[in-house]
Write a protein that holds these residues in place. Structure first.
Motif, PDB file in Angstrom:
ATOM      1  N   LEU A   1       0.823  -1.209   0.000  1.00 40.79           N
ATOM      2  CA  LEU A   1       0.000   0.000   0.000  1.00 40.79           C
ATOM      3  C   LEU A   1       0.861   1.265   0.000  1.00 40.79           C
ATOM      4  O   LEU A   1       0.513   2.258  -0.653  1.00 40.79           O
ATOM      5  CB  LEU A   1      -0.958  -0.001   1.190  1.00 40.79           C
ATOM      6  N   PHE A   2       1.994   1.232   0.696  1.00 39.61           N
ATOM      7  CA  PHE A   2       2.895   2.384   0.696  1.00 39.61           C
ATOM      8  C   PHE A   2       3.461   2.625  -0.698  1.00 39.61           C
ATOM      9  O   PHE A   2       3.469   3.760  -1.185  1.00 39.61           O
ATOM     10  CB  PHE A   2       4.034   2.177   1.700  1.00 39.61           C
TER      11      PHE A   2
ATOM     12  N   SER B   1       0.695   3.872  -2.969  1.00 44.26           N
ATOM     13  CA  SER B   1       0.382   5.270  -2.653  1.00 44.26           C
ATOM     14  C   SER B   1       1.463   6.207  -3.179  1.00 44.26           C
ATOM     15  O   SER B   1       1.169   7.290  -3.703  1.00 44.26           O
ATOM     16  CB  SER B   1       0.230   5.456  -1.149  1.00 44.26           C
TER      17      SER B   1
ATOM     18  N   ILE C   1       0.963   6.653  -6.841  1.00 43.97           N
ATOM     19  CA  ILE C   1      -0.170   7.537  -7.103  1.00 43.97           C
ATOM     20  C   ILE C   1       0.242   8.995  -6.891  1.00 43.97           C
ATOM     21  O   ILE C   1      -0.092   9.878  -7.697  1.00 43.97           O
ATOM     22  CB  ILE C   1      -1.369   7.175  -6.202  1.00 43.97           C
ATOM     23  N   VAL C   2       0.979   9.261  -5.819  1.00 44.98           N
ATOM     24  CA  VAL C   2       1.443  10.627  -5.543  1.00 44.98           C
ATOM     25  C   VAL C   2       2.359  11.107  -6.669  1.00 44.98           C
ATOM     26  O   VAL C   2       2.261  12.259  -7.118  1.00 44.98           O
ATOM     27  CB  VAL C   2       2.142  10.698  -4.171  1.00 44.98           C
TER      28      VAL C   2
END
Length: 86
Positions: free
Chosen positions: A15-16, A19, A22-23
């Motif tokens: 998930l990190f 994420s 995505i950022v």
């Protein structure tokens, strides 16, 4: 119990990384008009994302099938998007 802790840790790492990607994608979209990234840079970033997702499939195949399947689906979606933009 140890295997469950490893699975939770793997999901957190997954998930990190997801994420973070995505950022990075959002940053490209926000700053692209100001910096004027060339299309080759953007396609290279997309290829890198696909490579990371496919690596996740291979890494998590024996440990957690759910992560492997999610990574595989996201990799296929990303590859389809890259091919459609070429």
């Amino acid at each position: 119990m140890y295997e469950k802790e490893n699975t939770v840790r793997e999901w957190k790492v997954y998930l990190f990384v997801f994420s973070f990607m995505i950022v990075c994608a959002v940053a490209f979209v926000i700053f692209e008009p100001k910096i004027l990234f060339s299309q080759i840079v953007l396609r290279g970033f997309d290829a890198f994302i696909s490579f990371v997702l496919l690596t996740n499939v291979l890494f998590f195949w024996r440990r957690s099938k759910r992560i492997a399947y999610v990574s595989g689906v996201l990799a296929v979606i990303n590859l389809i998007m890259v091919i459609s933009l070429v």
